[in-house]
Design a protein around this motif. Sequence first.
Motif, short mmCIF file in Angstrom:
data_model
loop_
_atom_site.label_atom_id
_atom_site.label_comp_id
_atom_site.label_asym_id
_atom_site.label_seq_id
_atom_site.Cartn_x
_atom_site.Cartn_y
_atom_site.Cartn_z
N ILE A 1 0.85 -0.98 0.04
CA ILE A 1 0.00 0.01 -0.17
C ILE A 1 0.89 1.16 0.09
CG2 ILE A 1 -1.70 1.35 1.25
CD1 ILE A 1 -2.70 -1.32 2.65
N LEU A 2 0.75 1.99 -0.95
CA LEU A 2 1.56 3.33 -1.05
C LEU A 2 0.41 4.37 -0.54
CD1 LEU A 2 3.40 3.06 -4.58
CD2 LEU A 2 4.28 2.55 -2.08
N TRP A 3 0.68 5.21 0.39
CA TRP A 3 -0.34 5.95 0.77
C TRP A 3 0.20 7.69 1.14
CZ3 TRP A 3 -0.07 7.84 6.02
CH2 TRP A 3 0.86 7.19 6.77
N ASP A 4 -0.77 8.33 1.02
CA ASP A 4 -0.69 9.90 1.21
C ASP A 4 -1.99 10.18 2.07
OD1 ASP A 4 -2.27 10.41 -0.90
OD2 ASP A 4 -0.68 10.90 -2.07
N HIS A 5 -2.57 11.41 1.58
CA HIS A 5 -3.94 11.45 2.19
C HIS A 5 -4.82 10.50 1.63
CE1 HIS A 5 -3.96 13.83 -1.27
NE2 HIS A 5 -5.16 13.71 -1.42
N ARG A 6 -4.73 9.46 0.67
CA ARG A 6 -5.56 8.56 0.04
C ARG A 6 -4.61 7.28 -0.23
NH1 ARG A 6 -2.77 11.65 -3.57
NH2 ARG A 6 -2.84 10.95 -5.63
N VAL A 7 -5.33 6.27 -0.53
CA VAL A 7 -4.63 5.21 -0.81
C VAL A 7 -4.10 5.29 -2.44
CG1 VAL A 7 -4.60 2.69 -1.60
CG2 VAL A 7 -5.51 3.77 0.47
N VAL A 8 -2.61 5.59 -2.78
CA VAL A 8 -2.28 5.77 -4.09
C VAL A 8 -2.30 4.68 -4.82
CG1 VAL A 8 -0.21 6.69 -5.26
CG2 VAL A 8 -0.92 7.91 -3.13
N ALA A 9 -1.81 3.57 -4.26
CA ALA A 9 -1.77 2.10 -4.93
C ALA A 9 -1.90 1.08 -3.91
CB ALA A 9 -0.11 1.98 -5.41
N TYR A 10 -2.36 0.08 -4.29
CA TYR A 10 -2.81 -0.91 -3.32
C TYR A 10 -2.61 -2.21 -4.24
CZ TYR A 10 -5.63 -4.51 -1.15
OH TYR A 10 -6.16 -5.96 -0.73
N LEU A 11 -1.73 -3.31 -3.69
CA LEU A 11 -1.56 -4.62 -4.46
C LEU A 11 -1.82 -5.58 -3.27
CD1 LEU A 11 0.51 -2.46 -5.88
CD2 LEU A 11 0.84 -4.49 -7.31
N PRO A 12 -2.77 -6.35 -3.43
CA PRO A 12 -3.10 -7.31 -2.26
C PRO A 12 -1.68 -8.46 -2.34
CG PRO A 12 -4.37 -7.78 -4.05
CD PRO A 12 -3.80 -6.52 -4.54
N THR A 13 -1.86 -9.21 -1.25
CA THR A 13 -0.82 -10.05 -1.05
C THR A 13 -0.68 -11.38 -2.02
OG1 THR A 13 -2.18 -11.48 0.54
CG2 THR A 13 -0.68 -9.68 1.56
N THR A 14 -1.94 -11.23 -2.84
CA THR A 14 -1.87 -12.30 -3.99
C THR A 14 -1.20 -11.99 -5.13
OG1 THR A 14 -4.02 -11.57 -4.79
CG2 THR A 14 -4.06 -13.44 -3.05
N THR A 15 -0.64 -10.62 -5.24
CA THR A 15 0.04 -10.08 -6.46
C THR A 15 1.49 -10.70 -6.45
OG1 THR A 15 -1.13 -7.93 -5.86
CG2 THR A 15 0.67 -8.07 -7.45
N SER A 16 1.74 -10.91 -7.58
CA SER A 16 3.13 -11.53 -7.95
C SER A 16 4.17 -10.38 -7.58
CB SER A 16 3.41 -11.65 -9.47
OG SER A 16 3.54 -10.49 -10.11
N ASP A 17 5.40 -11.32 -7.07
CA ASP A 17 6.27 -10.10 -6.56
C ASP A 17 7.20 -9.12 -7.59
OD1 ASP A 17 8.46 -9.89 -4.53
OD2 ASP A 17 9.59 -10.66 -5.92
N ALA A 18 7.15 -9.76 -8.65
CA ALA A 18 7.26 -8.74 -9.81
C ALA A 18 6.56 -7.63 -10.03
CB ALA A 18 7.53 -9.63 -11.02
N ARG A 19 5.31 -7.85 -9.88
CA ARG A 19 4.57 -6.44 -10.26
C ARG A 19 4.61 -5.65 -8.73
NH1 ARG A 19 -1.71 -5.85 -10.00
NH2 ARG A 19 -1.77 -4.24 -11.43
N VAL A 20 4.66 -6.40 -7.44
CA VAL A 20 4.59 -5.60 -6.46
C VAL A 20 5.94 -4.59 -6.49
CG1 VAL A 20 5.25 -5.56 -3.81
CG2 VAL A 20 3.38 -6.85 -4.85
#
Length: 205
Positions: free
Chosen positions: A74-93
């Motif tokens: 999760i990349l965040w500032d005053h909102r969620v900028v990006a969210y990749l769940p734990t099922t996402t591939s390592d390369a994509r994260v």
Amino acid sequence: MVASWVRRHFSGVGVTQYRPGPHLPAVQEHFRCQALLCIDVSGSMSGAPLRAAIDGGLDFLAEARQARYDCGLILWDHRVVAYLPTTTSDARVRAWLRAATGGGGTALALPLQVAIAELGPLAGDRVVCVFSDGSISDPVAAERHAAHAHALGIRFVVRGLGPAASSGLTRLLTPGEQDAAQTVRAVEDLRRGIASMATEPRAPQ
């Protein structure tokens, strides 16, 4: 070196000669481990701090996956900028983390909601590793969501850049668990600080 927050002790039914039964997936789910890495990418992180945080996050992902944790981001500032769940591939994260940019404020409630929505229904060890460099702008809402996460058995590990950020995260997410390692003293230490994400062993036995 494996971080001390990871679950160290496993137990289960002994080896048998029988074929796996229909309930094997449910048993396996109980022993899964998940970690969400939540990195503050607010405006104050732009430049050298963000570059160091990205490098530290990449190191963290390598170590956590070596310990057999499924990792999300999760990349965040005053909102969620990006969210990749734990099922996402390592390369994509890793790709999303490398592409992170800074901007915005520092509100934690929504990232916590996202983490709870994913990890709350799951079994096994669930850890949310949170880094920030500033004061949280929505402490009341963040504290409420943190309490909900604790009630669901979700654990937190925190790192703050400087004493103010560190104490703010500790107060909200890990109250009563003061640890010198939670404070990253300078940008030069940021990569190592995020990569470590280790507090005293508290993993389920």
